[in-house]
Scaffold this motif. Structure first.
Motif, PDB file in Angstrom:
ATOM      1  N   VAL A 349      17.227 101.075  24.224  1.00 30.02           N
ATOM      2  CA  VAL A 349      17.475 102.000  23.868  1.00 30.02           C
ATOM      3  C   VAL A 349      16.489 102.329  22.674  1.00 30.02           C
ATOM      4  CG1 VAL A 349      17.975 104.546  24.184  1.00 30.02           C
ATOM      5  CG2 VAL A 349      17.817 103.244  26.764  1.00 30.02           C
ATOM      6  N   ALA A 350      17.747 101.615  21.975  1.00 32.49           N
ATOM      7  CA  ALA A 350      18.693 101.805  20.182  1.00 32.49           C
ATOM      8  C   ALA A 350      16.995 101.218  19.904  1.00 32.49           C
ATOM      9  CB  ALA A 350      19.343 101.059  20.481  1.00 32.49           C
ATOM     10  N   GLU A 351      16.305 100.006  20.649  1.00 36.54           N
ATOM     11  CA  GLU A 351      15.421  99.265  19.638  1.00 36.54           C
ATOM     12  C   GLU A 351      14.085 100.104  20.721  1.00 36.54           C
ATOM     13  OE1 GLU A 351      13.601  95.984  18.508  1.00 36.54           O
ATOM     14  OE2 GLU A 351      15.972  96.057  18.860  1.00 36.54           O
ATOM     15  N   GLY A 352      14.035 101.295  20.964  1.00 34.98           N
ATOM     16  CA  GLY A 352      12.000 101.788  21.478  1.00 34.98           C
ATOM     17  C   GLY A 352      12.250 102.088  22.697  1.00 34.98           C
ATOM     18  N   GLY A 353      13.065 101.229  23.512  1.00 34.21           N
ATOM     19  CA  GLY A 353      12.677 102.211  25.599  1.00 34.21           C
ATOM     20  C   GLY A 353      12.196 103.395  25.766  1.00 34.21           C
ATOM     21  N   GLY A 356      10.378 103.574  32.532  1.00 32.10           N
ATOM     22  CA  GLY A 356      10.947 102.692  32.914  1.00 32.10           C
ATOM     23  C   GLY A 356      10.128 101.200  32.908  1.00 32.10           C
ATOM     24  N   LEU A 357       9.335 101.332  31.946  1.00 28.31           N
ATOM     25  CA  LEU A 357       8.822  99.777  32.127  1.00 28.31           C
ATOM     26  C   LEU A 357       9.583  98.424  31.179  1.00 28.31           C
ATOM     27  CD1 LEU A 357       6.178  98.488  32.008  1.00 28.31           C
ATOM     28  CD2 LEU A 357       5.473  98.768  30.413  1.00 28.31           C
ATOM     29  N   SER A 358      10.392  99.393  30.437  1.00 25.14           N
ATOM     30  CA  SER A 358      11.536  98.597  29.868  1.00 25.14           C
ATOM     31  C   SER A 358      11.976  97.852  30.868  1.00 25.14           C
ATOM     32  CB  SER A 358      12.170  99.219  29.004  1.00 25.14           C
ATOM     33  OG  SER A 358      12.811  99.925  29.377  1.00 25.14           O
ATOM     34  N   SER A 359      12.808  99.064  32.139  1.00 25.04           N
ATOM     35  CA  SER A 359      13.166  98.213  33.316  1.00 25.04           C
ATOM     36  C   SER A 359      12.676  96.936  34.267  1.00 25.04           C
ATOM     37  CB  SER A 359      13.484  99.592  34.576  1.00 25.04           C
ATOM     38  OG  SER A 359      14.658 100.769  32.977  1.00 25.04           O
ATOM     39  N   MET A 360      11.837  97.407  34.192  1.00 23.27           N
ATOM     40  CA  MET A 360      10.873  96.254  34.888  1.00 23.27           C
ATOM     41  C   MET A 360      10.808  95.082  33.845  1.00 23.27           C
ATOM     42  SD  MET A 360       9.165  97.967  37.498  1.00 23.27           S
ATOM     43  CE  MET A 360      10.920  98.641  36.611  1.00 23.27           C
ATOM     44  N   PHE A 361      10.541  94.977  32.378  1.00 23.71           N
ATOM     45  CA  PHE A 361      10.655  93.793  32.004  1.00 23.71           C
ATOM     46  C   PHE A 361      12.470  93.206  32.345  1.00 23.71           C
ATOM     47  CE2 PHE A 361       6.632  95.657  29.700  1.00 23.71           C
ATOM     48  CZ  PHE A 361       6.494  94.132  29.802  1.00 23.71           C
ATOM     49  N   THR A 362      12.931  94.009  31.962  1.00 23.86           N
ATOM     50  CA  THR A 362      14.540  93.151  32.016  1.00 23.86           C
ATOM     51  C   THR A 362      14.151  92.857  33.457  1.00 23.86           C
ATOM     52  OG1 THR A 362      15.399  95.421  30.752  1.00 23.86           O
ATOM     53  CG2 THR A 362      16.910  94.565  32.273  1.00 23.86           C
ATOM     54  N   ALA A 363      14.068  93.265  34.623  1.00 29.12           N
ATOM     55  CA  ALA A 363      14.464  92.586  35.416  1.00 29.12           C
ATOM     56  C   ALA A 363      13.807  91.384  36.182  1.00 29.12           C
ATOM     57  CB  ALA A 363      13.904  93.115  36.799  1.00 29.12           C
TER      58      ALA A 363
END
Length: 469
Positions: A349-353, A356-363
């Motif tokens: 989140v601090a990086e700009g997320g 939910g798209l950032s969650s997809m990349f994490t997964a």
């Protein structure tokens, strides 16, 4: 992606979400190694009471993390990630299995019950009532107690703190003129240096400080191992990543159904009534810790990214809680402990997320990591122990919110914190905190301040002590 995740509306781009997802993964990837090591090696003397392998838990942890992270991203459209929670995994291993004597499969039933209860509470709205039934003094202190518990486990796992016949525990001998040698001191040095490295990296705002610290500690461990004769004789590397999947299929997935409901081993030394009470209180403890941890993480991460609503609430809170509960249920089926939203999501989140798209990349990164288990298995216990100690440090932050000058607050809070590491049991800490709160209010003539649900939960804990312990 724009239509589904509303990127422009949230002021973000695919590139930003990708970097945020990567950052979150780097910050929490350590759970794959720490969780697998805790389950496979609860005691560092070679004793494995859980009858499960490193590879099996590694894959179970990864799959449940992928499922939970994808679900919270799709349902709640929040830039958060989930995985087997720290503290809850220790409770699973050291309290339910080692302490109470349940099998690995039995303990998965408690996790499954936690997930189902959490789903029902979220769907019916009862979650809020139970949340408010826990006195604030106890609620605020729970993370600190878990933090001390985790740190204590880390100190024991690395051998820095050892058993003592007179005092219970003590510092291991470092006397080079006595028992200590370079072979015994070197691993302890790795723990200290890894912990310091993590702290320094984190203080400089470097994302993934814990993971980098673990990896750096592992490299240094093997480099210094060159100075110890015969050091590498007992180290072997299984280069086949599919071996972990085979273990997962044989030892973990579905065990909750095929073996979990067979409590014959426990009933051989305990009564049915004992089992019922322990089942209720343990499932309740799992659920409460999971609930408070998730709610706190959701609020903290969203507050950091200015994602809260105008009323100061987490957007789509119920959907996020539902995703958490569903992930816990799937985690139990896969063979791992309670899945929860990770506070390390704040790094992304601090990086700009923002979506939910950032969650997809994490997964996605967790999926890739599933095929790296042979490399991950080389991470020494001494490096992951440092991570446990550091996580314990982070969880102590909540004590600043406790009013230590108000005795009716200080005593329940202190007992909640202290009894977790002292009794090696998270639920005992919550129990002592709640019982002391109710008794203090009762004898101060403030009975009306005690909620009915608070009475019910407290009485269940008292029954657990009187009839099961």
């Amino acid at each position: 992606m724009e239509k589904f995740f509303k990127l422009k509306e949230n002021g973000t781009t695919v590139k930003t979400e990708f970097l945020a997802g990567l950052t979150t993964f780097m910050a929490m990837a350590y759970i794959l190694m720490v969780n697998a090591d805790m389950f496979a090696n609860p005691f560092k003397d070679g004793t494995n009471v859980l009858d499960v392998s490193y590879g099996a838990i590694y894959i179970a942890t990864a799959i449940s993390a992928i499922f939970g992270t994808v679900l919270i991203g799709l349902l709640a459209n929040l830039p958060l990630a989930q995985a087997s929670g720290m503290g809850l995994n220790a409770y699973f291993v050291y309290t339910v299995c080692v302490g109470f004597g349940f099998t690995y499969a039995n303990a998965l039933v408690f996790v499954l019950a936690d997930g189902i209860i959490f789903l029902l509470l979220t769907a019916t709205g009862l979650r809020a009532k139970i949340f408010h039934a826990i006195p604030e003094a106890v609620r605020v202190a729970i993370p600190a107690g878990i933090g001390l518990f985790i740190a204590f486990i880390g100190l024991q796992n690395c051998g820095l703190v050892v058993k003592d016949s007179s005092t219970g525990v003590t510092l291991t001998s470092m006397n080079i003129l006595g028992k200590a040698s370079w072979a015994t001191l070197m691993p302890l040095l790795i723990v200290v240096l890894t912990l310091i490295a993590i702290a320094v990296l984190a203080s400089k705002g470097i994302k993934g400080a814990v993971l980098y610290g673990i990896l750096g500690g592992a490299v240094l461990y093997y480099l210094l191992g060159l100075t110890i004769p015969g050091f590498f004789d007992s180290i072997s590397l299984d280069s086949n990543p599919l071996a972990a999947f085979a273990d997962f299929g044989n030892l973990s997935i579905g065990k909750v159904f095929t073996e979990g409901f067979d409590f014959s081993a426990y009933l051989a030394n305990n009564s049915v009534g004992n089992l019922v009470l322990v089942f209720i209180t343990t499932s309740l403890a799992f659920c409460m810790v999971d609930m408070f941890d998730t709610m706190g993480t959701l609020y903290g991460a969203c507050a950091r990214g200015n994602l809260l609503t105008e009323k100061g609430e987490v957007p789509r809170m119920e959907k996020a809680m539902f995703a958490d509960a569903a992930a816990t249920t799937v985690g139990a089926i896969c063979g791992t402990s309670t899945v929860t939203t990770f506070v390390e999501s704040s790094a992304g989140v601090a990086e700009g997320g923002r979506t939910g798209l950032s969650s997809m990349f994490t997964a996605l990164f967790f999926f890739i990591a599933m095929f790296l288990s042979p490399v991950a298995s080389l991470i020494p216990t001494y490096a992951t122990a440092a991570a446990l100690i550091y996580v314990g440090v982070l969880m102590m932050n909540c004590v600043k919110s406790i009013d230590w000058l108000k005795i009716d607050v200080a005593v329940p809070a202190f007992l909640t914190i202290a009894m977790m590491p002292f009794t090696y049991n998270i639920s005992y800490g919550i129990a002592f905190g709640m019982i002391s709160y109710v008794l203090i209010k009762l004898f101060r003539g403030e009975v009306r301040e005690i909620k009915v649900t608070t009475w019910i939960i407290t009485l269940l804990f008292i029954a657990m002590f009187l009839f099961t312990h």
